[in-house]
Design a protein around this motif. Structure first.
Motif, PDB file in Angstrom:
ATOM      1  N   UNK A  55      -0.468  -5.563  -6.740  1.00 10.25           N
ATOM      2  CA  UNK A  55      -0.542  -6.827  -6.020  1.00 10.25           C
ATOM      3  C   UNK A  55      -1.142  -6.817  -4.634  1.00 10.25           C
ATOM      4  N   UNK A  56      -1.801  -5.723  -4.224  1.00  6.19           N
ATOM      5  CA  UNK A  56      -2.382  -5.709  -2.880  1.00  6.19           C
ATOM      6  C   UNK A  56      -3.431  -6.811  -2.730  1.00  6.19           C
ATOM      7  N   UNK A  57      -4.392  -6.846  -3.653  1.00  2.69           N
ATOM      8  CA  UNK A  57      -5.448  -7.864  -3.561  1.00  2.69           C
ATOM      9  C   UNK A  57      -4.893  -9.264  -3.773  1.00  2.69           C
ATOM     10  N   UNK A  89      -5.493   1.064  -6.753  1.00  2.00           N
ATOM     11  CA  UNK A  89      -5.293  -0.038  -5.803  1.00  2.00           C
ATOM     12  C   UNK A  89      -6.551  -0.280  -4.979  1.00  2.00           C
ATOM     13  N   UNK A  90      -6.721  -1.510  -4.570  1.00  2.00           N
ATOM     14  CA  UNK A  90      -7.868  -1.876  -3.730  1.00  2.00           C
ATOM     15  C   UNK A  90      -7.877  -1.059  -2.439  1.00  2.00           C
ATOM     16  N   UNK A  99       0.829  -1.210   0.000  1.00  2.00           N
ATOM     17  CA  UNK A  99       0.000   0.000   0.000  1.00  2.00           C
ATOM     18  C   UNK A  99       0.861   1.256   0.000  1.00  2.00           C
ATOM     19  N   UNK A 100       1.906   1.256   0.809  1.00  2.00           N
ATOM     20  CA  UNK A 100       2.798   2.413   0.860  1.00  2.00           C
ATOM     21  C   UNK A 100       3.601   2.568  -0.434  1.00  2.00           C
ATOM     22  N   UNK A 151       5.217  -4.802 -15.011  1.00  2.00           N
ATOM     23  CA  UNK A 151       6.001  -3.783 -14.307  1.00  2.00           C
ATOM     24  C   UNK A 151       5.309  -3.349 -13.019  1.00  2.00           C
ATOM     25  N   UNK A 152       3.989  -3.167 -13.083  1.00  2.00           N
ATOM     26  CA  UNK A 152       3.250  -2.792 -11.871  1.00  2.00           C
ATOM     27  C   UNK A 152       3.270  -3.933 -10.858  1.00  2.00           C
ATOM     28  N   UNK A 153       3.086  -5.155 -11.324  1.00  2.00           N
ATOM     29  CA  UNK A 153       3.116  -6.329 -10.441  1.00  2.00           C
ATOM     30  C   UNK A 153       4.436  -6.412  -9.683  1.00  2.00           C
ATOM     31  N   UNK A 154       5.518  -6.077 -10.350  1.00  2.00           N
ATOM     32  CA  UNK A 154       6.837  -6.197  -9.723  1.00  2.00           C
ATOM     33  C   UNK A 154       7.058  -5.167  -8.621  1.00  2.00           C
ATOM     34  N   UNK A 155       6.219  -4.142  -8.547  1.00  2.00           N
ATOM     35  CA  UNK A 155       6.307  -3.198  -7.424  1.00  2.00           C
ATOM     36  C   UNK A 155       5.985  -3.921  -6.115  1.00  2.00           C
TER      37      UNK A 155
END
Length: 238
Positions: free
Chosen positions: A83-85, A54-55, A42-43, A107-111
């Protein structure tokens, strides 16, 4: 118009129009129980230019409860973002559980991937870098996948929600749950069209169309929860 959100320029206005009430819910119920790895994602997402996608963590808390009540073991996620959810699901299914997750944006998933690895749940996740429809169709080519999944979470392109729904109903067990996110679209589903920013109107129309179609679907039981940005919880009954 008294029912319109106070800030029409907010790209993702919260359904809770009281900041104090939202703060109370988060601080009283959500944050004290939020896993550290979820907090890390989340951060990390907060500074992302699309971080509003993000969720919401209070919606995540509800989804975690649903997963545990269902005793879900085999799940699908359409739309992963950071990847939060996905991590939340992985934390709430057993060690031998499995998530097939699909998103064209690796790329977003890898965050969030470092936090997923740190939580020790990466082995539960099969991330597929792809749009969802071809993957769902591929799953359906194997009859062993039919009615074999316990749960699905969908947070992706709204104009394909019904296409996802038709495929997921072939994959989800009777009694299984599908959750669709963003089905109240920041409250804009109830706004007069002329008050909706032009850039948001096509998405609002897609959500309105989906909400009407799913309300008429006798194959499922539904509850449209005014949490996060709107959660439609569907239980397959036919």
């Amino acid at each position: 118009m008294g029912d319109s959100p106070k800030d029409k320029h907010n790209p993702n206005p919260d359904l809770l129009q009281s900041d104090k009430l939202r703060k109370y819910i988060l601080e009283c119920s959500v944050f004290p129980r939020e896993a550290e790895a979820l907090k890390e994602i989340r951060n990390a997402t907060a500074s992302h230019p699309l971080g509003f996608m993000e969720m919401h963590p209070d919606a995540g808390q509800l989804m975690g409860l649903v997963l545990n009540l269902l005793n879900a073991k085999k799940t699908i996620e359409i739309g992963v973002f950071t990847g939060y959810s996905l991590l939340l699901t992985a934390l709430n299914i057993p060690h031998h559980g499995k998530i097939i997750a699909m998103d064209p944006d690796r790329e977003a998933y890898e965050i969030g991937l470092p936090s997923i690895k740190k939580a020790g749940v990466e082995h539960k996740i099969e991330f597929i870098e792809s749009p969802a429809l071809p993957i769902l169709d591929s799953l359906l080519e194997d009859t062993n996948n039919e009615v074999s999944f316990d749960f699905a979470f969908v947070d992706a392109d709204k104009d394909n929600y019904w296409n996802y729904h038709e495929r997921l109903l072939k994959l989800i067990k009777i009694g299984g749950i599908i959750i669709y996110d963003n089905t109240l679209w920041g409250g804009m589903v109830a706004w007069p069209e002329e008050e909706v920013p032009a850039i948001k109107r096509p998405f609002r129309e897609a959500v309105l169309s989906f909400n009407k179609a799913i309300s008429d679907d006798c194959r499922i039981e539904i509850a449209l929860a005014s949490i996060g940005d709107g959660f439609t919880i569907c239980r397959r009954c036919l």
